[in-house]
Structures are given as C-alpha cells and as structure tokens.
Design a protein around this motif. Structure first.
Motif, PDB file in Angstrom:
ATOM      1  N   ALA A  98      -8.505   5.761  -4.835  1.00  0.00           N
ATOM      2  CA  ALA A  98      -7.248   5.999  -5.564  1.00  0.00           C
ATOM      3  C   ALA A  98      -6.109   6.390  -4.616  1.00  0.00           C
ATOM      4  N   GLU A  99      -6.408   7.236  -3.625  1.00  0.00           N
ATOM      5  CA  GLU A  99      -5.342   7.706  -2.721  1.00  0.00           C
ATOM      6  C   GLU A  99      -4.773   6.540  -1.900  1.00  0.00           C
ATOM      7  N   ILE A 100      -5.645   5.603  -1.534  1.00  0.00           N
ATOM      8  CA  ILE A 100      -5.167   4.442  -0.765  1.00  0.00           C
ATOM      9  C   ILE A 100      -4.325   3.552  -1.677  1.00  0.00           C
ATOM     10  N   ARG A 101      -4.770   3.388  -2.913  1.00  0.00           N
ATOM     11  CA  ARG A 101      -3.997   2.574  -3.863  1.00  0.00           C
ATOM     12  C   ARG A 101      -2.608   3.204  -4.070  1.00  0.00           C
ATOM     13  N   ASP A 102      -2.558   4.549  -4.174  1.00  0.00           N
ATOM     14  CA  ASP A 102      -1.262   5.212  -4.383  1.00  0.00           C
ATOM     15  C   ASP A 102      -0.299   4.879  -3.238  1.00  0.00           C
ATOM     16  N   ILE A 103      -0.830   4.917  -2.008  1.00  0.00           N
ATOM     17  CA  ILE A 103       0.018   4.642  -0.832  1.00  0.00           C
ATOM     18  C   ILE A 103       0.555   3.211  -0.908  1.00  0.00           C
ATOM     19  N   LEU A 104      -0.333   2.262  -1.201  1.00  0.00           N
ATOM     20  CA  LEU A 104       0.080   0.852  -1.189  1.00  0.00           C
ATOM     21  C   LEU A 104       0.946   0.505  -2.403  1.00  0.00           C
ATOM     22  N   VAL A 105       0.617   1.085  -3.552  1.00  0.00           N
ATOM     23  CA  VAL A 105       1.414   0.801  -4.765  1.00  0.00           C
ATOM     24  C   VAL A 105       2.854   1.301  -4.583  1.00  0.00           C
ATOM     25  N   GLU A 106       2.999   2.476  -3.962  1.00  0.00           N
ATOM     26  CA  GLU A 106       4.342   3.016  -3.721  1.00  0.00           C
ATOM     27  C   GLU A 106       5.146   2.041  -2.856  1.00  0.00           C
ATOM     28  N   GLU A 107       4.492   1.526  -1.826  1.00  0.00           N
ATOM     29  CA  GLU A 107       5.149   0.573  -0.919  1.00  0.00           C
ATOM     30  C   GLU A 107       5.491  -0.730  -1.671  1.00  0.00           C
ATOM     31  N   GLN A 108       4.568  -1.186  -2.527  1.00  0.00           N
ATOM     32  CA  GLN A 108       4.811  -2.435  -3.289  1.00  0.00           C
ATOM     33  C   GLN A 108       6.010  -2.258  -4.223  1.00  0.00           C
ATOM     34  N   ARG A 109       6.092  -1.095  -4.854  1.00  0.00           N
ATOM     35  CA  ARG A 109       7.227  -0.861  -5.772  1.00  0.00           C
ATOM     36  C   ARG A 109       8.525  -0.766  -4.995  1.00  0.00           C
ATOM     37  N   ARG A 110       8.451  -0.174  -3.810  1.00  0.00           N
ATOM     38  CA  ARG A 110       9.655  -0.046  -2.971  1.00  0.00           C
ATOM     39  C   ARG A 110      10.177  -1.441  -2.597  1.00  0.00           C
ATOM     40  N   ILE A 111       9.246  -2.325  -2.229  1.00  0.00           N
ATOM     41  CA  ILE A 111       9.648  -3.687  -1.841  1.00  0.00           C
ATOM     42  C   ILE A 111      10.271  -4.420  -3.037  1.00  0.00           C
ATOM     43  N   ALA A 112       9.719  -4.165  -4.245  1.00  0.00           N
ATOM     44  CA  ALA A 112      10.178  -4.890  -5.445  1.00  0.00           C
ATOM     45  C   ALA A 112      11.533  -4.396  -5.946  1.00  0.00           C
ATOM     46  N   GLU A 113      11.901  -3.185  -5.519  1.00  0.00           N
ATOM     47  CA  GLU A 113      13.113  -2.561  -6.050  1.00  0.00           C
ATOM     48  C   GLU A 113      14.368  -3.368  -5.702  1.00  0.00           C
ATOM     49  N   GLY A 114      15.135  -3.687  -6.712  1.00  0.00           N
ATOM     50  CA  GLY A 114      16.426  -4.331  -6.476  1.00  0.00           C
ATOM     51  C   GLY A 114      16.357  -5.753  -5.958  1.00  0.00           C
ATOM     52  N   THR A 115      15.166  -6.379  -6.039  1.00  0.00           N
ATOM     53  CA  THR A 115      15.084  -7.764  -5.581  1.00  0.00           C
ATOM     54  C   THR A 115      14.209  -8.566  -6.551  1.00  0.00           C
ATOM     55  N   SER A 116      14.427  -9.869  -6.580  1.00  0.00           N
ATOM     56  CA  SER A 116      13.569 -10.706  -7.425  1.00  0.00           C
ATOM     57  C   SER A 116      12.301 -10.997  -6.661  1.00  0.00           C
ATOM     58  N   VAL A 117      11.175 -10.752  -7.318  1.00  0.00           N
ATOM     59  CA  VAL A 117       9.909 -10.825  -6.604  1.00  0.00           C
ATOM     60  C   VAL A 117       8.788 -11.391  -7.465  1.00  0.00           C
ATOM     61  N   ILE A 118       7.873 -12.107  -6.835  1.00  0.00           N
ATOM     62  CA  ILE A 118       6.626 -12.494  -7.496  1.00  0.00           C
ATOM     63  C   ILE A 118       5.510 -11.855  -6.681  1.00  0.00           C
ATOM     64  N   MET A 119       4.677 -11.069  -7.353  1.00  0.00           N
ATOM     65  CA  MET A 119       3.641 -10.304  -6.671  1.00  0.00           C
ATOM     66  C   MET A 119       2.291 -10.710  -7.212  1.00  0.00           C
ATOM     67  N   ASP A 120       1.311 -10.924  -6.355  1.00  0.00           N
ATOM     68  CA  ASP A 120      -0.023 -11.227  -6.866  1.00  0.00           C
ATOM     69  C   ASP A 120      -1.033 -10.184  -6.429  1.00  0.00           C
TER      70      ASP A 120
END
Ligand code: DC
Length: 213
Positions: A98-120
């Motif tokens: 879970a702690e590793i997922r939290d780190i990566l999910v935070e980064e994924q959301r940061r990348i998605a912020e304010g931009t059009s994105v397709i994430m898989d």
C-alpha cells in the motif's frame, strides 16, 4: 480530459492507449512501467522481495520519469530492462504494498493534473482517477493474451514457452485481482471491451467512438 484504461496483463492496454493518445494528441502514462521501475530498483539494490520496509524505502528514493515511450530510473534509460520475465514476476511482490502504491499514485495524479491524459493500469478508474471523463476495462481470454505476449517476446528473443507465459498470466491475474490494496476491478462506470476477437485498430476505434459520441 482524463481517460482511464484498466484490465488484466496482456489485454493490449498499453499498445491501445498509446495509439489513442497519438490520435487525440494527449499524454499517455503507462503506470505499470512505474511499478516495474521500482521492482528493478529493488533488484539492483539486492533487497529481499519479502522485506517490505526496504522496498518502501527504495520506492521513496526512486526518480522515475516517462518520456516519449522511454522509461528512466534515476536518469538511466531502463525501457528494456523493466520488461524482463524476472521483473514481471517480482512486480507482483512490489505492487501489493500500500505504501508503494501511495507514492506512485500521488505521482500519477500529479502528472494528470491540468493536462489531458490517457492512463493505463489496474486501478486507474477505481483509485487513481475515479472522476475520469472516460473509463474502459479492456479484457481478453487468457489464452489469447498469452499468445499475443508470446509473439511479442519471441520477436525480441525469449526462451519462455507459450505454456510458461500462459501460466504466468493466470498467476498475475489472480495476484492482481486478489490483493488487498487496490485490486484489479472493473469500475462501475467503465465500458467493458473484450478484445479477444478484435485487432488493435478496432479496439482503438471503439474507444475513440465512445469518446466522440
Ligand atoms: O501493466 P504491466 O503488466 O506493465 O504491470 C506490471 C505490474 O504492475 C503488474 O503486476 C500489475 C502492476 N500494476 C498495478 O498493480 N497497478 C497499476 N496501476 C499498474 C500495474
């Protein structure tokens, strides 16, 4: 615009997401590559895959960058190094933490912020981007997914047999669907696409038609 594509290993998510991103002129983010990069970092540091604390520390220290189909770990291009069978196997030890997922999910959301994105990935529609404008769940028969992966790996030169790949896929499906933290699930509002009888272009077109409808 945010588009989420989830589904099991080998369903063609990344190939299709890349194609859709290109057609729509938006950013593509391969979240599986981020879990793979952390796994490679753990392997390189010689940490034990049963030592969660060490893996969490390593994940926190990783600098992962994705750019133009290339994956960088602490500045090094690891695009090929993260696709080995050993990394694929051990990502199942890293991804449930879970702690590793939290780190990566935070980064994924940061990348998605304010931009059009397709994430898989596995948890994009359910956890990472629950408010995504479009959600797709891409599935295919395990045997067909194994054949596709076998073909892909054979072109690069692999000693894995089709039977081994099929077994790995079934095991990874089980692990991804049964872990406690963010298991692979179909989001309630996701459109399910069974790619078993479909080619890459047909799936990409189905997705684009949904978005344009
Ligand atoms: O999509 P892939 O095969 O490259 O993913 C590698 C591993 O990472 C796989 O075991 C599932 C896991 N994963 C995950 O748990 N969550 C994601 N969002 C993406 C991948």
């Amino acid at each position: 615009m945010q588009i989420a594509i989830d589904g099991p290993a080998g369903a063609g998510k990344s190939t299709i997401a890349k194609l859709v991103a290109k057609k729509l002129g938006i950013t593509y983010l391969d979240t599986g590559a981020m879990y793979r990069a952390v796994t490679l970092a753990v392997m390189r540091q010689g940490a034990d895959f049963s030592d969660s604390a060490a893996m969490i520390r390593i994940a926190g220290e990783c600098d992962i960058a994705l750019s133009d189909d290339h994956v960088f770990l602490n500045g090094e291009d690891v695009t090929d190094a993260i696709r080995t069978p050993e990394v694929s196997k051990h990502t199942s030890d890293v991804a449930p933490i879970a702690e590793i997922r939290d780190i990566l999910v935070e980064e994924q959301r940061r990348i998605a912020e304010g931009t059009s994105v397709i994430m898989d990935g596995r948890d994009i529609g359910s956890v990472v981007l629950p408010g995504a404008d479009y959600k797709f769940y891409l599935d295919a028969d395990a045997a067909v997914r194994a054949e596709r992966r076998y073909k892909e790996l054979s072109e690069k030169g692999t000693d894995q047999t089709l039977e081994e790949i099929h077994r790995d896929i079934i095991k990874r499906d089980y692990n991804d669907m049964h872990r406690e933290s963010s298991p692979l699930v179909k989001a309630d509002d996701a459109v399910v696409i069974d790619s078993t009888p479909l080619g890459i272009d047909e799936v990409a077109q189905t997705i684009i038609s949904h978005i344009q409808a």
